[in-house]
Design an enzyme around this catalytic site. Structure first.
Site, short mmCIF file in Angstrom:
data_model
loop_
_atom_site.label_atom_id
_atom_site.label_comp_id
_atom_site.label_asym_id
_atom_site.label_seq_id
_atom_site.Cartn_x
_atom_site.Cartn_y
_atom_site.Cartn_z
N HIS A 246 3.82 2.66 -8.39
CA HIS A 246 2.85 3.27 -7.39
C HIS A 246 1.49 2.75 -7.26
O HIS A 246 1.03 2.83 -6.12
CB HIS A 246 2.72 4.73 -7.88
CG HIS A 246 3.94 5.57 -8.24
ND1 HIS A 246 4.20 6.69 -8.84
CD2 HIS A 246 5.18 5.06 -7.86
CE1 HIS A 246 5.50 7.29 -8.49
NE2 HIS A 246 6.17 6.26 -8.14
N HIS B 9 9.50 8.06 -0.38
CA HIS B 9 9.08 7.53 -1.71
C HIS B 9 9.78 6.39 -2.16
O HIS B 9 9.18 5.46 -2.63
CB HIS B 9 9.17 8.80 -2.56
CG HIS B 9 8.68 8.40 -4.07
ND1 HIS B 9 7.14 8.46 -4.35
CD2 HIS B 9 9.30 7.78 -5.17
CE1 HIS B 9 7.13 7.81 -5.60
NE2 HIS B 9 8.49 7.74 -5.90
N ASP C 230 8.14 2.92 -3.42
CA ASP C 230 8.42 2.10 -4.69
C ASP C 230 8.83 0.75 -4.43
O ASP C 230 8.41 -0.10 -5.08
CB ASP C 230 9.86 2.91 -5.39
CG ASP C 230 9.33 4.20 -6.31
OD1 ASP C 230 8.20 4.21 -6.61
OD2 ASP C 230 10.22 4.80 -6.47
N HIS D 122 14.59 0.29 -8.96
CA HIS D 122 13.88 -0.80 -9.44
C HIS D 122 14.53 -1.95 -10.02
O HIS D 122 14.31 -3.08 -10.04
CB HIS D 122 12.98 -0.36 -10.56
CG HIS D 122 12.13 0.99 -10.17
ND1 HIS D 122 11.12 0.71 -9.19
CD2 HIS D 122 11.91 2.24 -10.58
CE1 HIS D 122 10.37 1.93 -8.86
NE2 HIS D 122 10.95 2.74 -9.85
#
Length: 307
Positions: free
Chosen positions: A81, A240, A244, A267
């Site tokens: 973030h 969001h 990311d 991720h």
């Protein structure tokens, strides 16, 4: 008259405190200006001697619940973030001092970090800003998830959510963003992380997510949003995921000129994609711009973000 695009750092140090997502304990963070060409460096000030961990694709260790950077046995978690906010405001060099093995989760978005960085002020440095331009398409697949980088004159991000959940099905599941600092602050930074109540209960039984709450995440039960205020944006879930991705991509150490596309990627897959890119030298080049007019139009530097 030409205008060389320069690197940026903070004008002044700034401090913040918040809760660690997994420990549930108070975390103190200090953001400090850094020299040109030093990049983003995280510093664990709770260790003696202090340990530095450079923000890099190759420093990524665990990606199960967040992006975690490692240096030997020392780690710093939930960096995505802040890195997203740094990419959003075009900050190249920064020293991030933190007294815990994770960054504060703040409100679950990057908006508090944007506010901190703008409050500290930005300043240009006497070194050209480097960009990574994608020259060939690179893709990775993992089951029904996929992530791709491809050539594009600008920085475009596409993402598609695929969840078998009634609330997620009722909201926008796909989004495309043409990146610029203004677009980032207005459309992306406020989007909070989201999760499922059943997962929080399981993680807490494993002594994780002890700092997770309705104040730093959008939480879903089997059929509804538990947050009293609801969503900030109709497409907050997918935005969001884009937030990311911007943070994960910034681990390349430079802004990108190209297009990112993700389907159910997270991720782990984002990092696999970047490692594959670095293993394919013909797929990218590192460039600088001696004239701002040569930069893709939507990526133009916006003076309002620099003091």
């Amino acid at each position: 008259m030409t205008s060389l695009i320069l690197q940026k750092t903070l004008k002044n140090p700034i401090h913040a405190a918040g809760v660690g997502l997994h420990s549930g304990e108070r975390v103190v963070m200090t953001l400090r200006p850094a020299e040109a060409d030093s990049g983003i460096v995280f510093v664990r000030t709770d260790l003696h001697p202090e340990v530095e961990i450079k923000a890099s694709v190759l420093s990524v260790g665990d990606t199960q619940l967040a992006t975690t950077l490692v240096n030997d046995t020392v780690s710093i978690a939930t960096v995505e973030h802040l890195l997203s906010a740094l990419a959003g405001l075009a900050i190249d060099n920064l020293r991030v001092e933190v007294n815990a093995p994770e960054l504060p989760i703040m409100d679950g978005s990057s908006s508090p970090f944007v506010f901190l960085l703008q409050s500290a002020g930005l300043t240009e440095q006497k070194a050209p800003r480097r960009f990574i331009r994608i020259l060939q398409t690179v893709s990775v697949l993992e089951g029904d998830a996929a992530a791709t980088l491809s050539p594009y004159e600008g920085f475009r991000l596409n993402y598609k959510l695929v969840y078998d959940h009634p609330v997620l099905k009722d909201h926008t599941a796909a989004a495309q963003v043409e990146f610029s600092p203004t677009t980032y602050v207005r459309e992306i930074a406020r989007a909070r992380t989201f999760g499922f109540l059943s997962d929080y209960e399981r993680l807490r039984s494993m002594n994780l997510a002890r700092g997770g709450s309705l104040s730093n995440a959008v939480v879903l039960d089997d059929c509804s949003i538990l947050n009293e205020e609801g969503l900030r944006l109709e497409d907050e879930f997918v935005k969001h995921k884009i937030l990311d991705a911007i943070g994960d991509l910034y681990l390349l150490g430079a802004p990108m000129i190209g297009a990112f596309s993700g389907v159910r990627s997270g991720h782990r897959l984002n990092n696999r994609l970047l490692r594959k890119l670095l293993d394919t030298p013909s797929a990218f080049e590192i460039i600088t711009f001696s004239d701002e007019r040569d930069l893709p139009a939507q990526m133009s530097v916006e003076p309002a973000f620099t003091e």
